[in-house]
Write an enzyme that holds these catalytic residues in place. Structure first.
Site, PDB file in Angstrom:
ATOM      1  N   ASP A 134      -7.835  -5.112   0.602  1.00 34.57           N
ATOM      2  CA  ASP A 134      -8.393  -6.024  -0.391  1.00 34.57           C
ATOM      3  C   ASP A 134      -8.012  -7.482  -0.153  1.00 34.57           C
ATOM      4  OD1 ASP A 134      -9.724  -4.097  -1.953  1.00 34.57           O
ATOM      5  OD2 ASP A 134      -7.797  -3.427  -2.736  1.00 34.57           O
TER       6      ASP A 134
ATOM      7  N   HIS B 105       0.859  -1.185   0.000  1.00 38.42           N
ATOM      8  CA  HIS B 105       0.000   0.000   0.000  1.00 38.42           C
ATOM      9  C   HIS B 105       0.894   1.233   0.000  1.00 38.42           C
ATOM     10  CE1 HIS B 105      -3.212   2.777   0.968  1.00 38.42           C
ATOM     11  NE2 HIS B 105      -4.064   1.814   0.704  1.00 38.42           N
TER      12      HIS B 105
HETATM   13  N1  COA Z   1       3.700  -7.992  -4.466  1.00 43.13           N
HETATM   14  C1  COA Z   1       5.021  -8.026  -4.738  1.00 43.13           C
HETATM   15  N2  COA Z   1       5.798  -6.951  -4.805  1.00 43.13           N
HETATM   16  C2  COA Z   1       5.219  -5.759  -4.577  1.00 43.13           C
HETATM   17  C3  COA Z   1       3.856  -5.640  -4.268  1.00 43.13           C
HETATM   18  C4  COA Z   1       3.094  -6.821  -4.225  1.00 43.13           C
HETATM   19  N3  COA Z   1       1.796  -6.791  -3.962  1.00 43.13           N
HETATM   20  N4  COA Z   1       3.554  -4.353  -4.086  1.00 43.13           N
HETATM   21  C5  COA Z   1       4.686  -3.659  -4.270  1.00 43.13           C
HETATM   22  N5  COA Z   1       5.683  -4.525  -4.568  1.00 43.13           N
HETATM   23  C6  COA Z   1       7.081  -4.167  -4.849  1.00 43.13           C
HETATM   24  C7  COA Z   1       7.210  -3.670  -6.286  1.00 43.13           C
HETATM   25  O1  COA Z   1       7.457  -4.716  -7.186  1.00 43.13           O
HETATM   26  C8  COA Z   1       8.366  -2.713  -6.158  1.00 43.13           C
HETATM   27  O2  COA Z   1       9.546  -3.448  -6.108  1.00 43.13           O
HETATM   28  P1  COA Z   1      10.916  -2.845  -6.700  1.00 43.13           P
HETATM   29  O3  COA Z   1      11.203  -1.617  -5.855  1.00 43.13           O
HETATM   30  O4  COA Z   1      11.904  -3.928  -6.523  1.00 43.13           O
HETATM   31  O5  COA Z   1      10.634  -2.485  -8.124  1.00 43.13           O
HETATM   32  C9  COA Z   1       8.135  -2.090  -4.787  1.00 43.13           C
HETATM   33  O6  COA Z   1       7.429  -3.068  -4.017  1.00 43.13           O
HETATM   34  C10 COA Z   1       7.328  -0.813  -4.835  1.00 43.13           C
HETATM   35  O7  COA Z   1       6.140  -1.090  -5.561  1.00 43.13           O
HETATM   36  P2  COA Z   1       5.240   0.015  -6.227  1.00 43.13           P
HETATM   37  O8  COA Z   1       4.195  -0.639  -7.061  1.00 43.13           O
HETATM   38  O9  COA Z   1       6.107   1.041  -6.894  1.00 43.13           O
HETATM   39  O10 COA Z   1       4.645   0.672  -4.905  1.00 43.13           O
HETATM   40  P3  COA Z   1       3.434   1.640  -4.846  1.00 43.13           P
HETATM   41  O11 COA Z   1       3.492   2.338  -3.571  1.00 43.13           O
HETATM   42  O12 COA Z   1       3.349   2.435  -6.084  1.00 43.13           O
HETATM   43  O13 COA Z   1       2.250   0.575  -4.926  1.00 43.13           O
HETATM   44  C11 COA Z   1       0.382  -0.707  -4.785  1.00 43.13           C
HETATM   45  C12 COA Z   1       1.206   0.399  -4.112  1.00 43.13           C
HETATM   46  C13 COA Z   1      -0.876  -0.932  -3.974  1.00 43.13           C
HETATM   47  C14 COA Z   1      -0.015  -0.254  -6.207  1.00 43.13           C
HETATM   48  C15 COA Z   1       1.218  -2.011  -4.876  1.00 43.13           C
HETATM   49  O14 COA Z   1       1.624  -2.419  -3.593  1.00 43.13           O
HETATM   50  C16 COA Z   1       0.464  -3.119  -5.577  1.00 43.13           C
HETATM   51  O15 COA Z   1       0.441  -3.155  -6.815  1.00 43.13           O
HETATM   52  N6  COA Z   1      -0.158  -4.070  -4.799  1.00 43.13           N
HETATM   53  C17 COA Z   1      -0.926  -5.127  -5.379  1.00 43.13           C
HETATM   54  C18 COA Z   1      -2.285  -4.637  -5.830  1.00 43.13           C
HETATM   55  C19 COA Z   1      -3.186  -4.352  -4.660  1.00 43.13           C
HETATM   56  O16 COA Z   1      -3.334  -5.137  -3.740  1.00 43.13           O
HETATM   57  N7  COA Z   1      -3.860  -3.193  -4.730  1.00 43.13           N
HETATM   58  C20 COA Z   1      -4.818  -2.771  -3.709  1.00 43.13           C
HETATM   59  C21 COA Z   1      -4.304  -1.604  -2.935  1.00 43.13           C
HETATM   60  S1  COA Z   1      -5.406  -1.200  -1.625  1.00 43.13           S
END
Ligand code: COA
Length: 382
Positions: free
Chosen positions: A318, A264
C-alpha cells in the site's frame, strides 16, 4: 477449564488452511501465485490470465483465454435495478460501502443451489470478477451527478474500467499500468479479507455474500484502506528535506503512531510488490512527469529504514500503490475499491479451495468474564 491450545492474538503465525493458491516467503520477499513468481506474472500476463490462474488453477492457453475474456465481457453489465440502487446511496458515502452493499444485494438477483452446482459457482465467479469494476465506476459517476457508462465488450478488463469511469478510451500505457496493479493485488494468501471470505464460505454462504464479507474486511485502514491513508499522510508531511522528514517520522514513532504503508504480518523485508510498483511509477513518470509526493515517499522510506528497519518494518504493497493510482488519475477514495476489483479473483480461489475440503470455521475462546453471577431484580439494581 484446561487450555489445550495457546491463545495467539490476531492468530499471528497460526495456519488456518492447507492452500495451494499463494506462496509467500516473508524473509526473502518472495511472492508466487499458484507457483508462478508475481514478477513474471506482472510482466507477462493480463489480469484476465491471472484471474483464470487463481480461480481455476492453471494459466489459460489461447482458446481458453479468449473464451474466458468473452465470458467476462458478456457479464459486465449490471441489472437496471442494481443501478437504481446505486442512485439511492448518499454521494458522500464511501465507495467501499457502496461496493459491499451492492455485491450483497446482487446475490438476490442470482440465486442458485451454489454448493452443489459447479456451473453456478463458475458463473458466479465470472459475474463477480466482471461486475465489480462496473459497480465501482457506476457509483463514482452517479455520485458526481453523471450517468453511468455501459461497459464495452471490445476492451480488456482494465481499459474497460477506465472507459466506464472517464467516458473515453484510456491510452495503452495507462490501461496497462492499471492492469499490472490489478495483477499485483490479485492475491495474498490469508489476508484478513481472505480469511473472512473463507470463514463465510465455510458456512456455505453464497459467493456474493462471501465476496461482500471480504470487501467489508478489506475496507479497514490496517488492511486495504491503508493505500488511501498513505497518500493523505504523505501529502500532510510539511517539508521535503531529509532532515525534516526524519524529524516528522521520529515524532510520530515517539508518539507510538503507526506510519501507514509500513509493516506487514508476513514480510520482514520490503514487500516485493512495493518494488514492482516503483518500477511502474518510473515508467509513468516518463509520460506524466515526476510526482513530488513520490520524492517524499522515497525519502521517508530511507529514513524509516534507518529508524525501524531493524524491527522488520518496511514498505508494504500500500505504500506506493496510491501514488500509482494518483498518477493514473483515480480519486483517492477509489484506491481501496481497486484493491477489491483485483482481489476478488484471490477471494474466489480461496472460496473454491475452502468448500472443496470444507470444515466450518468455529474457533474457541479463552473465557475472561465472570460466571454464575447472582441475579439482581431490575428494581434492586444500582
Ligand atoms: N508504523 C510504526 N510502527 C509499526 C507499524 C507502522 N506502520 N507497524 C507495526 N508497528 C509496530 C507496532 O507499533 C508494534 O510495536 P510494539 O511491539 O512496540 O507495540 C509492532 O510494530 C508490531 O505491530 P503490530 O501491529 O502488532 O504488527 P502486526 O503484524 O499485527 O501488524 C500491520 C501488521 C500491517 C497491521 C501493521 O504493520 C500496521 O498497522 N501497518 C500500518 C497499516 C498498513 O500499512 N496496512 C497495510 C498492510 S498491507
Amino acid at each position: 477449564m484446561a487450555e489445550t491450545v495457546p491463545y495467539v492474538p490476531g492468530l499471528a503465525g497460526v495456519p488456518a488452511a492447507h492452500s495451494s493458491v499463494c506462496f509467500i516467503d516473508g524473509e526473502a520477499g518472495r511472492l508466487q501465485y499458484r507457483g508462478y513468481p508475481v514478477e513474471i506474472l506482472a510482466a507477462r500476463c493480463s489480469y484476465e490470465e491471472v484471474a483464470h490462474l487463481l480461480v481455476f488453477g492453471e494459466l489459460p492457453n489461447e482458446p481458453q483465454l479468449a473464451s474466458f475474456k468473452a465470458e467476462l465481457a458478456s457479464e459486465r453489465r449490471l441489472k437496471f435495478r442494481i443501478i437504481d440502487m446505486l442512485k439511492l446511496f448518499p454521494e458522500s458515502g464511501h465507495p467501499m460501502d457502496a461496493l459491499s452493499a451492492t455485491i450483497a444485494a446482487m446475490g438476490m438477483f442470482y440465486p442458485g443451489d451454489h454448493i452443489h452446482d459447479a456451473d453456478y459457482m463458475r458463473l458466479s465467479a465470472v459475474r463477480l470478477i466482471a461486475k465489480l469494476p462496473t459497480i465501482v465506476a457506476g457509483f463514482h459517476r452517479i455520485r458526481r451527478g453523471d450517468d453511468p457508462i455501459a461497459p464495452r465488450a471490445d476492451l480488456g478488463h482494465s481499459a474497460n474500467f477506465l472507459y466506464m469511469l472517464h467516458g473515453k478510451e484510456p491510452e495503452l500505457l495507462v490501461a496497462n499500468a492499471l492492469d499490472k496493479m490489478l495483477v499485483l493485488h490479485a492475491e495474498h494468501s490469508m489476508a484478513p479479507s481472505t480469511f473472512c471470505a473463507r470463514v463465510a464460505g465455510s458456512t456455505f454462504a453464497d459467493p456474493f455474500a462471501v465476496v461482500s464479507t471480504a470487501v467489508t474486511a478489506l475496507s479497514g485502514p490496517l488492511h486495504g484502506g491503508a493505500n488511501e491513508a498513505v497518500l493523505r499522510m504523505l501529502r500532510s508531511i510539511p517539508a521535503t528535506q531529509p532532515s525534516a522528514i526524519r524529524e516528522w517520522a521520529e515524532d510520530r514513532l515517539e508518539r507510538r503512531e503507526k506510519i501507514s504503508g509500513f509493516g506487514h504480518r508476513e514480510y520482514k523485508c520490503k514487500d516485493p510488490r512495493a518494488t514492482l510498483e516503483q518500477g511502474l511509477i518510473d515508467e509513468l513518470h516518463e509520460r506524466f512527469g515526476r510526482s513530488s509526493t513520490y520524492d517524499t515517499a522515497v525519502e521517508l522510506e530511507v529514513q524509516m529504514r534507518e529508524l525501524v528497519g531493524s524491527r522488520g518494518l518496511f514498505p508494504n504493497v500500500d505504500y506506493y500503490s496510491g501514488i500509482v493510482y494518483d498518477i493514473l488519475g483515480l480519486p483517492t477514495d477509489l484506491f481501496t475499491p481497486m484493491y477489491a476489483v483485483a482481489r476478488v479473483a484471490g477471494w474466489l480461489a480461496h472460496l473454491f479451495e475452502q468448500i472443496e475440503h470444507n470444515r466450518m470455521f468455529r474457533p474457541s475462546q479463552v473465557w475472561v468474564g465472570e460466571i454464575d453471577r447472582p441475579f439482581v431484580a431490575r428494581a434492586d439494581r444500582r
